[in-house]
Design a protein around this motif. Structure first.
Motif, PDB file in Angstrom:
ATOM      1  N   LEU A  15       0.844  -1.688  -0.117  1.00  0.00           N
ATOM      2  CA  LEU A  15       0.085   0.449  -0.018  1.00  0.00           C
ATOM      3  C   LEU A  15       0.944   0.948  -0.017  1.00  0.00           C
ATOM      4  CD1 LEU A  15      -3.054  -1.126   2.368  1.00  0.00           C
ATOM      5  CD2 LEU A  15      -2.519  -1.682   0.437  1.00  0.00           C
ATOM      6  N   ARG A  27      -8.664  -4.368   0.367  1.00  0.00           N
ATOM      7  CA  ARG A  27      -8.544  -3.129  -0.176  1.00  0.00           C
ATOM      8  C   ARG A  27      -7.925  -3.121  -1.134  1.00  0.00           C
ATOM      9  NH1 ARG A  27      -7.320   2.130   2.193  1.00  0.00           N
ATOM     10  NH2 ARG A  27      -8.257   1.565   4.777  1.00  0.00           N
ATOM     11  N   ALA A  72      -5.546   2.934  -1.796  1.00  0.00           N
ATOM     12  CA  ALA A  72      -4.144   1.960  -2.267  1.00  0.00           C
ATOM     13  C   ALA A  72      -3.661   3.095  -1.045  1.00  0.00           C
ATOM     14  CB  ALA A  72      -3.279   2.266  -3.185  1.00  0.00           C
ATOM     15  N   THR A  73      -3.343   3.809   0.001  1.00  0.00           N
ATOM     16  CA  THR A  73      -3.118   4.030   0.749  1.00  0.00           C
ATOM     17  C   THR A  73      -3.683   3.453   1.762  1.00  0.00           C
ATOM     18  OG1 THR A  73      -3.314   6.590  -0.075  1.00  0.00           O
ATOM     19  CG2 THR A  73      -2.512   6.512   2.163  1.00  0.00           C
ATOM     20  N   ASP A  74      -2.853   3.307   2.762  1.00  0.00           N
ATOM     21  CA  ASP A  74      -3.007   2.872   4.245  1.00  0.00           C
ATOM     22  C   ASP A  74      -2.973   4.078   5.408  1.00  0.00           C
ATOM     23  OD1 ASP A  74      -2.195   0.826   7.039  1.00  0.00           O
ATOM     24  OD2 ASP A  74      -0.601   1.002   6.657  1.00  0.00           O
TER      25      ASP A  74
END
Length: 191
Positions: A15, A27, A72-74
């Protein structure tokens, strides 16, 4: 930059923020479905449709890239939080949703009232649009599932909900433009 990195050969992916997760993680399923939707919208846009709809779909595709990057961002990584706080990541805002609503209203003003469910089909342009709509609904389901595990910006879910409505109305508009009859679903007697 090489297209292949070999870092996913073990069935994981990164991610934004560096966290590695299985490729089947919700996710990844969520932003993968957004990518699939974006591809279908590219196919709809490639048809012989009016220039305004084509331009609007390009804007929607841009917004889908924003949604994909957000998904896609943690959200738990400090680095991701700092980037968000500094507003370096793009967002989906109320204006994006309002644009979809305005497009829906403008198209509906020129369509007959909807009195029954409509069977998808009638012309390839229309069918592509309905496929994109159903992929959008799946993306929305994935996003709501992800949100139940890791809360996210509610603008994403609102946008996907409104986008599927837009795609339904666009399919109806395309039916009218190409002269395809809308086949209504009435069910069998006894159903």
């Amino acid at each position: 930059m090489k297209i292949y990195t070999k870092t996913g050969d073990e069935g994981t992916t990164s991610l934004f923020g560096g966290k590695r997760v299985p490729k089947h993680h919700i996710r990844i399923e969520s932003y993968g479905t957004i990518d699939e939707l974006n591809s279908w919208l590219g196919l709809v846009r490639d048809q012989e449709i009016d220039p305004h709809a084509r331009e609007f779909l390009m804007m929607v595709q841009d917004r889908l890239f924003v949604i994909g990057s957000l998904l896609a961002t943690d959200p738990l990584k400090e680095k991701s939080k700092l980037i968000r706080q500094r507003q370096q990541l793009p967002v989906i805002n109320d204006h994006d949703i309002l644009l979809l609503e305005q497009e829906i209203d403008a198209m509906e003003a020129h369509l007959p009232a909807l009195t029954h469910f409509i069977l998808p089909g009638g012309h390839s342009f229309v069918s592509y649009c309905h496929i994109a709509r159903t992929v959008c609904r799946r993306a929305e389901r994935m996003a709501t599932y992800l949100d139940s595990q890791e809360p996210m910006d509610t603008g994403i879910i609102k946008y996907l909900n409104r986008l599927s409505d837009y795609l339904f109305v666009l399919a109806r508009k395309l039916s009218k433009e190409v002269g395809a009859e809308e086949k209504i679903w009435v069910g069998r007697k006894g159903d």
